[in-house]
Motif scaffolding. Structure first.
Motif, PDB file in Angstrom:
ATOM      1  N   THR C 206       0.849  -1.199   0.000  1.00 19.93           N
ATOM      2  CA  THR C 206       0.000   0.000   0.000  1.00 19.93           C
ATOM      3  C   THR C 206       0.874   1.235   0.000  1.00 19.93           C
ATOM      4  OG1 THR C 206      -1.571  -1.189   1.357  1.00 19.93           O
ATOM      5  CG2 THR C 206      -1.852   1.176   1.214  1.00 19.93           C
ATOM      6  N   LYS C 207       0.523   2.210  -0.854  1.00 21.41           N
ATOM      7  CA  LYS C 207       1.291   3.445  -0.874  1.00 21.41           C
ATOM      8  C   LYS C 207       0.433   4.617  -0.396  1.00 21.41           C
ATOM      9  CE  LYS C 207       5.417   2.795  -2.730  1.00 21.41           C
ATOM     10  NZ  LYS C 207       5.681   1.513  -2.103  1.00 21.41           N
ATOM     11  N   ASP C 208      -0.886   4.448  -0.519  1.00 23.78           N
ATOM     12  CA  ASP C 208      -1.794   5.519  -0.150  1.00 23.78           C
ATOM     13  C   ASP C 208      -2.397   5.202   1.208  1.00 23.78           C
ATOM     14  OD1 ASP C 208      -3.635   7.489   0.055  1.00 23.78           O
ATOM     15  OD2 ASP C 208      -4.535   7.155  -1.912  1.00 23.78           O
ATOM     16  N   SER C 210      -4.036   7.160   3.240  1.00 26.70           N
ATOM     17  CA  SER C 210      -5.008   8.134   3.727  1.00 26.70           C
ATOM     18  C   SER C 210      -6.158   7.491   4.485  1.00 26.70           C
ATOM     19  CB  SER C 210      -5.534   8.989   2.583  1.00 26.70           C
ATOM     20  OG  SER C 210      -5.706   8.203   1.431  1.00 26.70           O
ATOM     21  N   SER C 211      -6.659   6.370   3.995  1.00 28.55           N
ATOM     22  CA  SER C 211      -7.783   5.770   4.711  1.00 28.55           C
ATOM     23  C   SER C 211      -7.344   5.109   6.000  1.00 28.55           C
ATOM     24  CB  SER C 211      -8.495   4.764   3.813  1.00 28.55           C
ATOM     25  OG  SER C 211      -9.124   5.452   2.766  1.00 28.55           O
ATOM     26  N   ALA C 212      -6.120   4.609   6.033  1.00 25.97           N
ATOM     27  CA  ALA C 212      -5.618   4.061   7.294  1.00 25.97           C
ATOM     28  C   ALA C 212      -5.484   5.192   8.314  1.00 25.97           C
ATOM     29  CB  ALA C 212      -4.271   3.376   7.071  1.00 25.97           C
ATOM     30  N   ALA C 214      -7.210   7.832   8.357  1.00 23.75           N
ATOM     31  CA  ALA C 214      -8.555   8.249   8.750  1.00 23.75           C
ATOM     32  C   ALA C 214      -9.090   7.415   9.895  1.00 23.75           C
ATOM     33  CB  ALA C 214      -9.479   8.138   7.548  1.00 23.75           C
ATOM     34  N   ARG C 215      -8.606   6.173  10.021  1.00 25.49           N
ATOM     35  CA  ARG C 215      -9.123   5.297  11.056  1.00 25.49           C
ATOM     36  C   ARG C 215      -8.499   5.524  12.422  1.00 25.49           C
ATOM     37  NH1 ARG C 215      -8.148  -0.322   8.925  1.00 25.49           N
ATOM     38  NH2 ARG C 215      -8.774  -0.930  11.010  1.00 25.49           N
ATOM     39  N   ASN C 234       6.440   7.872   3.111  1.00 18.89           N
ATOM     40  CA  ASN C 234       5.095   8.127   2.584  1.00 18.89           C
ATOM     41  C   ASN C 234       4.091   8.364   3.686  1.00 18.89           C
ATOM     42  OD1 ASN C 234       5.356   8.078  -0.127  1.00 18.89           O
ATOM     43  ND2 ASN C 234       5.046   5.886  -0.326  1.00 18.89           N
ATOM     44  N   GLN C 238       2.003  11.852   4.402  1.00 16.44           N
ATOM     45  CA  GLN C 238       0.550  11.902   4.300  1.00 16.44           C
ATOM     46  C   GLN C 238      -0.098  12.211   5.646  1.00 16.44           C
ATOM     47  OE1 GLN C 238      -0.836   8.371   2.205  1.00 16.44           O
ATOM     48  NE2 GLN C 238       1.051   8.432   1.025  1.00 16.44           N
ATOM     49  N   GLN C 241       0.242  15.913   6.259  1.00 13.79           N
ATOM     50  CA  GLN C 241      -0.598  16.640   5.307  1.00 13.79           C
ATOM     51  C   GLN C 241      -2.060  16.565   5.682  1.00 13.79           C
ATOM     52  OE1 GLN C 241       0.237  14.929   1.479  1.00 13.79           O
ATOM     53  NE2 GLN C 241       1.205  16.825   0.870  1.00 13.79           N
ATOM     54  N   ALA C 242      -2.441  15.439   6.300  1.00 14.03           N
ATOM     55  CA  ALA C 242      -3.838  15.293   6.704  1.00 14.03           C
ATOM     56  C   ALA C 242      -4.090  16.034   7.997  1.00 14.03           C
ATOM     57  CB  ALA C 242      -4.168  13.816   6.865  1.00 14.03           C
TER      58      ALA C 242
END
Lengths: 337, 286, 415
Positions: C206-208, C210-212, C214-215, C234, C238, C241-242
């Motif tokens: 996994t490279k993205d 964002s959803s992890a 979010a949890r 990475n 992220q 940034q979030a």
């Protein structure tokens, strides 16, 4: 007349020599060459043979043959009592082996069922998708497939007091199995089933028009190829002593295609030749000036072959020997290979 | 609620990236029926070259332009020297593309090593933006969506509102006839391949800025382009957009709610589409 | 010339050559190295090559009067490939001693392979899976480096006592090394009374993230993050940034030199992140400073400071060389004397003394660190606590430790 006899005799002598070399190989070659080059090339060749069979006689290029080999390999690993850290069922090896081969063949047939609705590039893509699904399944599932680390410490069965993984024994096992499978494939393509399959490859509509059930033949071909790949998968498991998601990932899947193309996608013999060249480059590229650029060498070899001899090495050989024969015979003869 | 909104937003933004990456792929297939399996390696080629330029000049926009232009040139070269000679042989072209991608990826590994590279986009693009409910959200992801919309519009205009676009669409329908009408079809093919490759290179810089560049990204983006384009329909612009949205949402919502097997979802969708509707959701049946 | 004369001359020539060759074989020792020079771990492999090179140069490529011949092979992180290369080194290139491999999965496979070549000795390079030596160890596999769980010794207690964290969430790579590191952290943190509210396992590749991200629950005191080098970069990028505000606790790889050397906007947020590893950039001991200076001088193109994989391969090579010197280069009789010397070795390394336990697993010092910034702007790991002589069972009785089972997604657990 005499010339033909000589050409025939030459061919017989050539084949006898090759057979003698292959059979006596373990007795004069160093162990590394017997197992890691010889036996491993045969194992890789068997898995590739399943692809070459499908492509040459069925006209179907599938990227999922390594997946089928992986299904058989994983099944056997799961059922094997020696694998470290496994908590699954333990069966005596003949049963485990039978189940593994059966599950591989079944997987091949199921993949065929889904895939034969498509053809050409779409078939390539759907088999790619199926392969990726299986890869991620083995990587993500820890209870059955043991996740990212896979299985290690798998031992080959002990027959008559000898481990099948002992170098010379393993070589002869692979050699025997390889020759049998190749003979079986060669025989099968001359049976009515094989002829029908080739007819379907060339013109499915015509065969359907005269009453052949096209999809059944194609799925059956996938089943046959599945069995061959399953055998290769079992041998591969014994060779490596284990299996992990990396064995069935995108690199492994594409490697089979590369080996098949290098050998010649239309010629089953090419499977072994391609595998041998691939294994040699993989092992010895680092020893030559090429160092770590083994992948560049493989890629370039592959490119050169696809561009200049799409028939692979076997095709190249046949073209060369045809032009040589044309030189020998003064009158054109029609009969050709 | 917040998780669902975030996951959806993430899905839409990653879809933007997938769209930009896949649009070049679908363009090349649409006209030339070539499945450019070297697309992933063109992506990272653009990313690395763009990084070099951006790092040396300190200007991210220059890097963006460099990534696009250099790979477009590479594309022109590839089509004119390699693929043109085997025009019409689908399988063989795919194999050539595979061979090329292996060589390109390995040479890039030799040149750039295994380190991870991070772009340094201008700070207006790269901070955090405050959104209702979800609070902080990476600005760059929204920039990517904007870029996707812009790229989509430009390509649409090109294909549907220019003379060049008419030629491309005619070639999709009937290539030999186009040649018979006096159009230099090989030249058009070279230009289209170059355009598609350039888009891949551009996507490389954008993707490399959103996430980082490292070896192995080529296989990843090739696979995602394949999935998006097959699901959406090869050769269809709107199909690429729909495919990207579908796959992006499936991926991110999956990762948020059932992460263990979420990675399989996109491939299941791909296999299902191929089995049930091989031309894709928006594709035309052959 | 008649045939018998030719034969006699040839016989003499072969005899002489044979003697020279076998004499050469007796006067040299062949050491093989397998490291990841392809694939995602290439940077680590390059460090491994440098490490072995530096160790060999320190003894001028000779030990106990014998010349050292060094043969390298490249793996790509996949266990099958690593074993294949190990086979090539041992069976084809005829190395006497093998040093490697790099990654956890490879190590497990190489350990099994070692059992099939009892006459050779393998010293671990950097692979840090716990099971490699804890469960079914191989009698000829020696690990002079600590494992992934040992690397986290002291961290759980430190963040509980000094940082005051009481609740945490975990975000880590979904594979055995991730489970191992989390076990190392949670064993202490939970024992102190800390609670881990949520474990977010991210599939490999996994490279993205964002959803992890979010949890991650809003109300935890800290987030324990554990990913490999590139993924760490990475994730951190992220995360910030979030708008991520919750403080981070780093697994060993997160604050490793390969990450700290990567330039990017995430760097300024990293200052203060606590972590733990078998090495640290901020160690003040003279032996360590000398080691770092040697690295910088010898490898101007290398990283800002020697990394953990460098240390792993360096120590392994030094151990092999020291044991060889102790037995006078005697590798006869299936290397029995050499292995005895290895097992009893007390090695002085730049980070302190290293000894082996009954499974040939290292007992060594572990460093709890925080990321700090030097005047020149580069980041480094500052030592805040030294845990001395940490063993594989983290100071707990072996039976109880093993009985808890191998680390997994749900083990350990303290919600």
């Amino acid at each position: 007349m005499l010339l033909r006899l000589f050409a025939e005799w030459g061919k017989m002598a050539r084949w006898t020599l090759i057979a003698a070399a292959i059979i006596s190989y373990p007795h004069f070659a160093p162990q590394f060459w017997v197992v890691n080059i010889g036996a491993y090339a045969i194992v890789l060749g068997i898995i590739t043979l399943s692809l070459t069979f499908l492509a040459a006689y069925g006209g179907m290029v599938s990227l999922a043959q390594m997946t089928v080999a992986g299904v058989a390999g994983y099944t056997l690993a799961i059922l094997s009592s020696h694998a470290a850290n496994v908590g699954s069922a333990i069966l005596p090896w003949p049963w485990a082996l039978a189940i593994a081969l059966g599950s591989g063949t079944l997987a091949g047939t199921l993949i065929g069922l889904v895939s034969v609705r498509t053809k050409g590039i779409s078939l390539l893509m759907i088999t790619l998708a199926i392969g990726m699904i299986f890869f991620y399944l083995t990587q993500q599932n820890t209870t059955l497939f043991h996740g990212f680390d896979g299985f290690r410490g798998v031992k080959a069965p002990i027959v008559f007091g000898m481990s099948l993984r002992e170098p010379i024994v393993f070589y002869y096992l692979c050699m025997g199995v390889g020759i049998s499978l190749y003979a079986a494939i060669t025989y099968m393509v001359r049976t009515p089933f094989g002829i029908a399959l080739q007819g379907i490859r060339d013109n499915p509509r015509r065969l359907a028009a005269i009453g052949y059930w096209v999809e059944l033949h194609q799925v059956a071909a996938f089943g046959v190829a599945g069995f061959v790949a399953a055998v290769g998968g079992v041998l591969s498991l014994w060779y490596h002593g284990g299996i992990s998601p990396g064995s069935v990932g995108i690199t492994a899947m594409v490697n089979i295609l590369i080996v098949a193309v290098i050998g010649g996608l239309g010629h089953p013999r090419g499977a072994l030749i391609g595998a041998l060249l691939f294994v040699l480059i993989q092992n010895f590229a680092i020893d030559l000036f090429i160092r770590e650029r083994f992948n560049t060498v493989i890629g370039l070899t592959f490119l050169v072959i696809v561009l200049f001899s799409p028939d692979g090495l076997i095709g190249l050989w046949e073209r060369l020997s045809r032009s040589r024969k044309r030189g020998l015979r003064s009158a054109p003869n029609g009969a050709n290979n | 609620m917040k998780l669902f909104l975030l996951a959806t937003l993430n899905g839409v933004t990653v879809a933007g990236l997938y769209f930009i990456v896949a649009i070049g792929f679908t363009l090349i297939f649409g006209l030339m029926r070539v499945i450019n399996l070297a697309h992933g390696s063109l992506y990272i080629l653009g990313a690395y070259l763009g990084y070099d330029v951006a790092a040396k000049t300190g200007n991210w926009y220059l890097g963006l332009a460099a990534g696009g232009v250099s790979v477009a040139l590479a594309g022109l070269l590839i089509q004119s020297t390699l693929l043109d000679r085997i025009q019409g042989q689908e399988m063989r072209q795919s194999l050539v593309a595979i061979g090329l991608s292996i060589v390109i990826a390995d040479l890039l590994l030799a040149r750039y090593g295994g380190l991870t590279y991070q772009f340094d986009p201008p700070s207006i693009l790269f901070g955090s933006v405050a959104l209702p409910i979800v609070k902080g959200y990476p600005t760059f992801r929204l920039v990517v969506v904007g870029a996707a919309v812009v790229v989509g519009l430009v390509i649409w205009l090109l294909v549907y509102r220019t003379r060049f676009g008419i030629i491309i669409r005619a070639g999709v329908d009937d290539r030999p006839m186009l040649g018979a009408l006096g159009v230099n079809v090989p030249l058009v093919s070279i230009l289209v391949f170059g355009l598609g490759a350039g888009l891949a290179g551009l996507a490389g810089v954008v993707g490399g800025s959103a996430l980082s560049i490292s070896p192995g990204e080529d296989a990843r983006y090739l696979l995602s382009s394949l999935v998006v384009v097959i699901v959406g329909g090869m050769g269809s612009l709107s199909g690429t957009a729909i495919g990207a949205l579908l796959i992006g949402l499936a991926e991110q919502i999956g990762l948020a709610y059932f992460p263990t097997y979420s990675v399989i979802v996109s491939f299941v969708i791909m296999a299902a589409v191929l089995a049930l509707r091989p031309q894709g959701l928006m594709g035309r049946s052959e | 010339m008649d045939v018998s004369k030719i034969t006699r001359i040839l016989a003499v020539v072969f005899l002489v050559c044979g003697t020279v060759v076998s004499a050469a074989a007796q006067t040299s020792v062949r050491i093989g190295g397998v490291m990841t020079l392809e694939g995602p771990f290439t940077v680590l492999g390059q460090e491994a090559v440098r490490a072995m090179e530096m160790a060999f140069e320190e003894v001028n490529y000779s030990v106990a009067g014998k010349r050292i011949e060094w043969v390298k092979e490249s793996s790509d992180g996949r266990p099958d490939v690593a074993v294949g290369k190990a086979r090539k080194l041992i069976e084809q290139d005829k190395v006497d001693i093998l040093i490697g491999p790099m990654s956890g999965g490879e190590g497990l496979a190489i350990k099994e392979y070692a059992k099939s070549v009892p006459g050779k000795t393998i010293l671990n390079g950097f692979s840090a899976a716990q099971e490699t030596t804890l469960v079914n160890p191989a009698p000829n596999f020696f690990r002079f480096g600590t494992d992934g769980a040992q690397w986290q010794a002291g961290l759980g207690s430190y963040v509980y006592d000094v940082k005051g964290y009481r609740t945490a969430a975990v975000v880590a790579g979904d594979y055995s090394f991730g489970y191992t590191q989390v076990l190392g952290f949670m064993t202490e943190f939970c024992a102190k009374g800390g609670k881990v509210k949520e474990k977010i396992w991210v599939p490999m590749g996994t490279k993205d993230f964002s959803s992890a991200i979010a949890r991650i629950p809003d109300k935890v005191d800290a987030v324990y993050v554990m990913f490999g080098g590139a993924d760490s970069v990475n994730f951190l990028t992220q995360y910030y940034q979030a708008g991520g505000k919750i403080p981070i606790i780093g697994g060993s790889n997160v604050t490793e030199q390969t990450v700290l050397s990567t330039k990017g906007p995430f760097q300024r947020h990293m200052i203060g992140i606590p972590s733990a590893h078998m090495v640290a950039d901020g160690i003040e001991e003279p032996a360590y400073l000398e080691y770092v200076a040697k690295y910088k001088k010898r490898f101007p193109d290398g990283l800002a400071a020697p990394s953990a994989p460098f240390y792993g391969y360096y120590v392994a090579t030094k151990a092999a060389l020291k044991a060889l010197a102790q037995v006078g280069g005697d590798l006869s009789g299936n290397q029995v004397k050499f292995r005895e010397a290895l097992a009893k070795l007390k090695l002085d390394t730049p980070t302190g003394p290293v000894t082996l336990d009954e499974n040939r697993q290292a007992i060594a010092n572990i460093f709890v660190t925080e990321v700090a910034q030097r005047p020149d702007g580069t980041l480094y790991t500052k030592v805040v606590k030294v845990m001395r002589n940490v063993n594989q069972t983290l100071g707990q009785p072996r039976d109880a430790f093993v009985a808890r089972g191998v680390p997994s997604r749900d083990n350990p657990s303290c919600p």
